[in-house]
Design a protein around this motif. Structure first.
Motif, PDB file in Angstrom:
ATOM      1  N   LEU A   1       0.813  -1.207   0.000  1.00  0.00           N
ATOM      2  CA  LEU A   1       0.000   0.000   0.000  1.00  0.00           C
ATOM      3  C   LEU A   1       0.851   1.264   0.000  1.00  0.00           C
ATOM      4  N   ASP A   2       1.990   1.223   0.663  1.00  0.00           N
ATOM      5  CA  ASP A   2       2.876   2.389   0.648  1.00  0.00           C
ATOM      6  C   ASP A   2       3.329   2.706  -0.775  1.00  0.00           C
ATOM      7  N   TRP A   3       3.636   1.661  -1.540  1.00  0.00           N
ATOM      8  CA  TRP A   3       4.072   1.822  -2.924  1.00  0.00           C
ATOM      9  C   TRP A   3       2.974   2.497  -3.746  1.00  0.00           C
ATOM     10  N   LEU A   4       1.752   1.985  -3.608  1.00  0.00           N
ATOM     11  CA  LEU A   4       0.621   2.568  -4.347  1.00  0.00           C
ATOM     12  C   LEU A   4       0.380   4.008  -3.928  1.00  0.00           C
ATOM     13  N   SER A   5       0.430   4.255  -2.654  1.00  0.00           N
ATOM     14  CA  SER A   5       0.216   5.607  -2.144  1.00  0.00           C
ATOM     15  C   SER A   5       1.272   6.568  -2.686  1.00  0.00           C
ATOM     16  N   ALA A   6       2.522   6.143  -2.679  1.00  0.00           N
ATOM     17  CA  ALA A   6       3.598   6.995  -3.194  1.00  0.00           C
ATOM     18  C   ALA A   6       3.389   7.295  -4.672  1.00  0.00           C
ATOM     19  N   LYS A   7       2.974   6.298  -5.447  1.00  0.00           N
ATOM     20  CA  LYS A   7       2.763   6.499  -6.888  1.00  0.00           C
ATOM     21  C   LYS A   7       1.571   7.414  -7.137  1.00  0.00           C
ATOM     22  N   MET A   8       0.514   7.253  -6.368  1.00  0.00           N
ATOM     23  CA  MET A   8      -0.680   8.083  -6.543  1.00  0.00           C
ATOM     24  C   MET A   8      -0.375   9.559  -6.241  1.00  0.00           C
ATOM     25  N   GLN A   9       0.461   9.792  -5.266  1.00  0.00           N
ATOM     26  CA  GLN A   9       0.771  11.162  -4.869  1.00  0.00           C
ATOM     27  C   GLN A   9       1.815  11.821  -5.757  1.00  0.00           C
ATOM     28  N   ASP A  10       2.667  11.007  -6.374  1.00  0.00           N
ATOM     29  CA  ASP A  10       3.742  11.553  -7.207  1.00  0.00           C
ATOM     30  C   ASP A  10       4.029  10.562  -8.328  1.00  0.00           C
ATOM     31  N   LEU A  11       3.525  10.850  -9.532  1.00  0.00           N
ATOM     32  CA  LEU A  11       3.684   9.918 -10.648  1.00  0.00           C
ATOM     33  C   LEU A  11       5.133   9.736 -11.070  1.00  0.00           C
ATOM     34  N   SER A  12       6.046  10.602 -10.591  1.00  0.00           N
ATOM     35  CA  SER A  12       7.453  10.414 -10.921  1.00  0.00           C
ATOM     36  C   SER A  12       8.143   9.433  -9.960  1.00  0.00           C
ATOM     37  N   PHE A  13       7.448   8.974  -8.925  1.00  0.00           N
ATOM     38  CA  PHE A  13       7.982   7.937  -8.032  1.00  0.00           C
ATOM     39  C   PHE A  13       8.095   6.640  -8.828  1.00  0.00           C
ATOM     40  N   ARG A  14       9.214   5.954  -8.698  1.00  0.00           N
ATOM     41  CA  ARG A  14       9.382   4.677  -9.403  1.00  0.00           C
ATOM     42  C   ARG A  14       9.204   3.491  -8.470  1.00  0.00           C
ATOM     43  N   GLY A  15      10.064   3.376  -7.506  1.00  0.00           N
ATOM     44  CA  GLY A  15       9.989   2.249  -6.581  1.00  0.00           C
ATOM     45  C   GLY A  15      10.323   0.934  -7.255  1.00  0.00           C
ATOM     46  N   ALA A  16      10.354  -0.111  -6.475  1.00  0.00           N
ATOM     47  CA  ALA A  16      10.624  -1.446  -6.993  1.00  0.00           C
ATOM     48  C   ALA A  16       9.442  -1.930  -7.819  1.00  0.00           C
ATOM     49  N   ALA A  17       9.718  -2.804  -8.790  1.00  0.00           N
ATOM     50  CA  ALA A  17       8.642  -3.435  -9.551  1.00  0.00           C
ATOM     51  C   ALA A  17       7.912  -4.395  -8.613  1.00  0.00           C
ATOM     52  N   ILE A  18       6.610  -4.408  -8.700  1.00  0.00           N
ATOM     53  CA  ILE A  18       5.807  -5.310  -7.875  1.00  0.00           C
ATOM     54  C   ILE A  18       5.450  -6.528  -8.715  1.00  0.00           C
ATOM     55  N   LEU A  19       5.798  -7.710  -8.242  1.00  0.00           N
ATOM     56  CA  LEU A  19       5.388  -8.960  -8.866  1.00  0.00           C
ATOM     57  C   LEU A  19       4.406  -9.617  -7.917  1.00  0.00           C
ATOM     58  N   MET A  20       3.133  -9.613  -8.295  1.00  0.00           N
ATOM     59  CA  MET A  20       2.074 -10.139  -7.447  1.00  0.00           C
ATOM     60  C   MET A  20       1.671 -11.520  -7.960  1.00  0.00           C
ATOM     61  N   ILE A  21       1.779 -12.512  -7.101  1.00  0.00           N
ATOM     62  CA  ILE A  21       1.522 -13.891  -7.496  1.00  0.00           C
ATOM     63  C   ILE A  21       0.292 -14.429  -6.773  1.00  0.00           C
ATOM     64  N   ALA A  22      -0.614 -14.980  -7.559  1.00  0.00           N
ATOM     65  CA  ALA A  22      -1.796 -15.668  -7.027  1.00  0.00           C
ATOM     66  C   ALA A  22      -2.027 -16.893  -7.898  1.00  0.00           C
ATOM     67  N   LYS A  23      -2.035 -18.034  -7.295  1.00  0.00           N
ATOM     68  CA  LYS A  23      -2.151 -19.269  -8.075  1.00  0.00           C
ATOM     69  C   LYS A  23      -3.556 -19.482  -8.615  1.00  0.00           C
ATOM     70  N   GLN A  24      -4.546 -18.833  -8.011  1.00  0.00           N
ATOM     71  CA  GLN A  24      -5.929 -19.013  -8.453  1.00  0.00           C
ATOM     72  C   GLN A  24      -6.423 -17.791  -9.203  1.00  0.00           C
ATOM     73  N   GLN A  25      -7.321 -18.026 -10.135  1.00  0.00           N
ATOM     74  CA  GLN A  25      -8.006 -16.934 -10.821  1.00  0.00           C
ATOM     75  C   GLN A  25      -9.019 -16.330  -9.853  1.00  0.00           C
ATOM     76  N   GLY A  26      -9.362 -15.066 -10.082  1.00  0.00           N
ATOM     77  CA  GLY A  26     -10.434 -14.449  -9.304  1.00  0.00           C
ATOM     78  C   GLY A  26     -10.008 -13.865  -7.972  1.00  0.00           C
ATOM     79  N   THR A  27      -8.725 -13.548  -7.805  1.00  0.00           N
ATOM     80  CA  THR A  27      -8.276 -12.985  -6.532  1.00  0.00           C
ATOM     81  C   THR A  27      -8.183 -11.459  -6.561  1.00  0.00           C
ATOM     82  N   GLY A  28      -8.547 -10.842  -7.688  1.00  0.00           N
ATOM     83  CA  GLY A  28      -8.659  -9.391  -7.719  1.00  0.00           C
ATOM     84  C   GLY A  28      -7.492  -8.623  -8.293  1.00  0.00           C
ATOM     85  N   ARG A  29      -6.554  -9.284  -8.942  1.00  0.00           N
ATOM     86  CA  ARG A  29      -5.412  -8.571  -9.499  1.00  0.00           C
ATOM     87  C   ARG A  29      -5.831  -7.612 -10.610  1.00  0.00           C
TER      88      ARG A  29
END
Length: 181
Positions: A1-29
Protein backbone atom coordinates in the motif's frame (compact mmCIF):
# COMPACT_ATOMS: atom_id res chain seq x y z
CA UNK A 1 0.00 0.00 0.00
CA UNK A 2 2.88 2.39 0.65
CA UNK A 3 4.07 1.82 -2.92
CA UNK A 4 0.62 2.57 -4.35
CA UNK A 5 0.22 5.61 -2.14
CA UNK A 6 3.60 7.00 -3.19
CA UNK A 7 2.76 6.50 -6.89
CA UNK A 8 -0.68 8.08 -6.54
CA UNK A 9 0.77 11.16 -4.87
CA UNK A 10 3.74 11.55 -7.21
CA UNK A 11 3.68 9.92 -10.65
CA UNK A 12 7.45 10.41 -10.92
CA UNK A 13 7.98 7.94 -8.03
CA UNK A 14 9.38 4.68 -9.40
CA UNK A 15 9.99 2.25 -6.58
CA UNK A 16 10.62 -1.45 -6.99
CA UNK A 17 8.64 -3.43 -9.55
CA UNK A 18 5.81 -5.31 -7.87
CA UNK A 19 5.39 -8.96 -8.87
CA UNK A 20 2.07 -10.14 -7.45
CA UNK A 21 1.52 -13.89 -7.50
CA UNK A 22 -1.80 -15.67 -7.03
CA UNK A 23 -2.15 -19.27 -8.08
CA UNK A 24 -5.93 -19.01 -8.45
CA UNK A 25 -8.01 -16.93 -10.82
CA UNK A 26 -10.43 -14.45 -9.30
CA UNK A 27 -8.28 -12.99 -6.53
CA UNK A 28 -8.66 -9.39 -7.72
CA UNK A 29 -5.41 -8.57 -9.50
CA UNK A 30 -7.12 -7.21 -12.62
CA UNK A 31 -9.62 -5.36 -10.44
CA UNK A 32 -6.70 -3.74 -8.62
CA UNK A 33 -5.16 -2.66 -11.95
CA UNK A 34 -8.53 -1.27 -13.09
CA UNK A 35 -8.92 0.69 -9.86
CA UNK A 36 -5.45 2.22 -10.18
CA UNK A 37 -6.12 3.09 -13.82
CA UNK A 38 -9.36 4.79 -12.79
CA UNK A 39 -7.69 6.78 -10.05
CA UNK A 40 -4.60 8.00 -11.92
CA UNK A 41 -6.19 8.10 -15.36
CA UNK A 42 -6.07 5.79 -18.35
CA UNK A 43 -3.57 8.14 -20.02
CA UNK A 44 -1.04 7.30 -17.30
CA UNK A 45 -1.23 3.50 -17.52
CA UNK A 46 -0.06 1.12 -20.24
CA UNK A 47 -0.99 -2.55 -20.24
CA UNK A 48 1.93 -4.32 -21.90
CA UNK A 49 2.06 -8.03 -22.78
CA UNK A 50 4.94 -9.72 -21.00
CA UNK A 51 6.75 -10.67 -24.22
CA UNK A 52 6.88 -6.98 -25.23
CA UNK A 53 8.12 -6.06 -21.78
CA UNK A 54 11.02 -8.46 -22.18
CA UNK A 55 12.13 -7.17 -25.55
CA UNK A 56 9.93 -8.74 -28.24
CA UNK A 57 9.04 -5.79 -30.43
CA UNK A 58 10.86 -2.67 -31.52
CA UNK A 59 8.49 -0.02 -30.18
CA UNK A 60 8.89 1.04 -26.57
CA UNK A 61 6.95 4.27 -26.12
CA UNK A 62 5.02 2.49 -23.35
CA UNK A 63 8.08 3.17 -21.16
CA UNK A 64 7.03 6.83 -20.87
CA UNK A 65 3.84 5.93 -19.00
CA UNK A 66 4.00 6.37 -15.21
CA UNK A 67 2.56 2.88 -14.64
CA UNK A 68 3.16 -0.24 -16.74
CA UNK A 69 0.98 -3.28 -16.02
CA UNK A 70 1.42 -6.80 -17.33
CA UNK A 71 -1.32 -9.28 -16.52
CA UNK A 72 0.30 -12.60 -17.39
CA UNK A 73 3.90 -12.51 -16.23
CA UNK A 74 5.58 -15.72 -17.29
CA UNK A 75 8.27 -16.33 -19.84
CA UNK A 76 6.93 -18.64 -22.52
CA UNK A 77 9.43 -17.92 -25.28
CA UNK A 78 11.83 -20.49 -26.59
CA UNK A 79 14.47 -17.92 -27.50
CA UNK A 80 15.35 -16.69 -24.01
CA UNK A 81 16.26 -18.71 -21.00
CA UNK A 82 14.50 -18.28 -17.69
CA UNK A 83 17.42 -16.28 -16.28
CA UNK A 84 18.00 -14.16 -19.40
CA UNK A 85 14.47 -12.79 -19.09
CA UNK A 86 15.23 -11.64 -15.55
CA UNK A 87 18.52 -10.13 -16.69
CA UNK A 88 16.85 -8.20 -19.52
CA UNK A 89 14.23 -6.80 -17.13
CA UNK A 90 16.86 -5.63 -14.65
CA UNK A 91 18.22 -3.21 -17.21
CA UNK A 92 15.18 -0.97 -17.18
CA UNK A 93 13.20 -1.97 -14.09
CA UNK A 94 15.21 0.07 -11.66
CA UNK A 95 13.89 2.22 -8.80
CA UNK A 96 15.84 5.23 -10.09
CA UNK A 97 14.55 7.43 -12.93
CA UNK A 98 16.44 6.67 -16.10
CA UNK A 99 17.10 8.30 -19.46
CA UNK A 100 15.92 5.95 -22.22
CA UNK A 101 15.88 5.99 -25.99
CA UNK A 102 12.22 5.87 -27.02
CA UNK A 103 11.24 4.34 -30.34
CA UNK A 104 7.57 5.16 -31.02
CA UNK A 105 5.60 3.40 -33.73
CA UNK A 106 4.83 6.76 -35.30
CA UNK A 107 7.39 9.51 -35.00
CA UNK A 108 11.08 9.91 -34.51
CA UNK A 109 13.34 8.35 -31.90
CA UNK A 110 13.86 10.53 -28.84
CA UNK A 111 15.48 10.40 -25.45
CA UNK A 112 13.22 10.71 -22.44
CA UNK A 113 13.50 10.48 -18.66
CA UNK A 114 11.29 7.59 -17.65
CA UNK A 115 9.61 7.21 -14.29
CA UNK A 116 7.70 4.02 -15.00
CA UNK A 117 6.62 1.83 -12.14
CA UNK A 118 5.84 -1.79 -12.95
CA UNK A 119 2.97 -3.89 -11.65
CA UNK A 120 3.26 -7.49 -12.85
CA UNK A 121 0.71 -10.21 -12.18
CA UNK A 122 1.19 -13.95 -12.44
CA UNK A 123 -0.43 -17.25 -11.55
CA UNK A 124 2.98 -18.91 -11.38
CA UNK A 125 5.40 -19.13 -8.45
CA UNK A 126 8.21 -19.36 -10.98
CA UNK A 127 7.13 -16.40 -13.13
CA UNK A 128 10.58 -14.80 -12.91
CA UNK A 129 13.94 -15.95 -11.64
CA UNK A 130 14.27 -13.04 -9.20
CA UNK A 131 17.38 -13.16 -7.05
CA UNK A 132 16.74 -12.93 -3.31
CA UNK A 133 17.18 -9.41 -2.00
CA UNK A 134 17.07 -7.74 -5.44
CA UNK A 135 16.08 -4.12 -4.75
CA UNK A 136 14.43 -3.85 -8.19
CA UNK A 137 11.65 -6.33 -7.43
CA UNK A 138 9.20 -6.88 -4.62
CA UNK A 139 7.54 -10.28 -4.91
CA UNK A 140 4.31 -10.58 -2.99
CA UNK A 141 1.76 -13.34 -2.71
CA UNK A 142 -1.85 -12.41 -3.32
CA UNK A 143 -4.93 -13.83 -1.64
CA UNK A 144 -5.01 -17.60 -1.61
CA UNK A 145 -8.78 -17.85 -1.72
CA UNK A 146 -10.75 -15.72 -4.18
CA UNK A 147 -13.38 -13.38 -2.79
CA UNK A 148 -17.00 -14.07 -3.59
CA UNK A 149 -18.44 -12.78 -6.88
CA UNK A 150 -20.73 -10.50 -4.85
CA UNK A 151 -17.70 -8.79 -3.34
CA UNK A 152 -16.31 -7.92 -6.76
CA UNK A 153 -19.75 -6.89 -8.03
CA UNK A 154 -20.04 -4.40 -5.16
CA UNK A 155 -16.44 -3.23 -5.60
CA UNK A 156 -16.94 -2.64 -9.33
CA UNK A 157 -20.17 -0.71 -8.67
CA UNK A 158 -18.27 1.53 -6.26
CA UNK A 159 -15.55 2.00 -8.86
CA UNK A 160 -18.12 3.02 -11.51
CA UNK A 161 -19.62 5.61 -9.15
CA UNK A 162 -16.15 6.92 -8.30
CA UNK A 163 -15.19 7.11 -11.97
CA UNK A 164 -18.37 9.00 -12.82
CA UNK A 165 -17.67 11.47 -10.00
CA UNK A 166 -14.05 12.00 -11.09
CA UNK A 167 -15.08 12.35 -14.74
CA UNK A 168 -17.67 15.02 -13.86
CA UNK A 169 -15.10 16.86 -11.75
CA UNK A 170 -12.48 16.80 -14.53
CA UNK A 171 -15.10 17.94 -17.03
CA UNK A 172 -16.07 20.89 -14.81
CA UNK A 173 -12.43 21.88 -14.46
CA UNK A 174 -12.11 22.07 -18.23
CA UNK A 175 -14.96 24.59 -18.44
CA UNK A 176 -17.81 22.42 -19.64
CA UNK A 177 -21.25 24.05 -19.84
CA UNK A 178 -23.01 23.88 -16.47
CA UNK A 179 -25.86 21.89 -18.03
CA UNK A 180 -23.40 19.01 -18.52
CA UNK A 181 -22.20 18.78 -14.93
Amino acid sequence: LDWLSAKMQDLSFRGAAILMIAKQQGTGRTTLADMIETIIGIENVENVPFNRLTGDGVFNDWMEKPLVVTNETKDTSDTKSYFKVYESLKDYIDPRPKRERINPKYGQHRFSMVYSSYLMFSNHDNALAVAGGDRRFYVMPNAITPASPAYFTDLNKWLEVYLAMVTRKRYRLRGAPSSCT
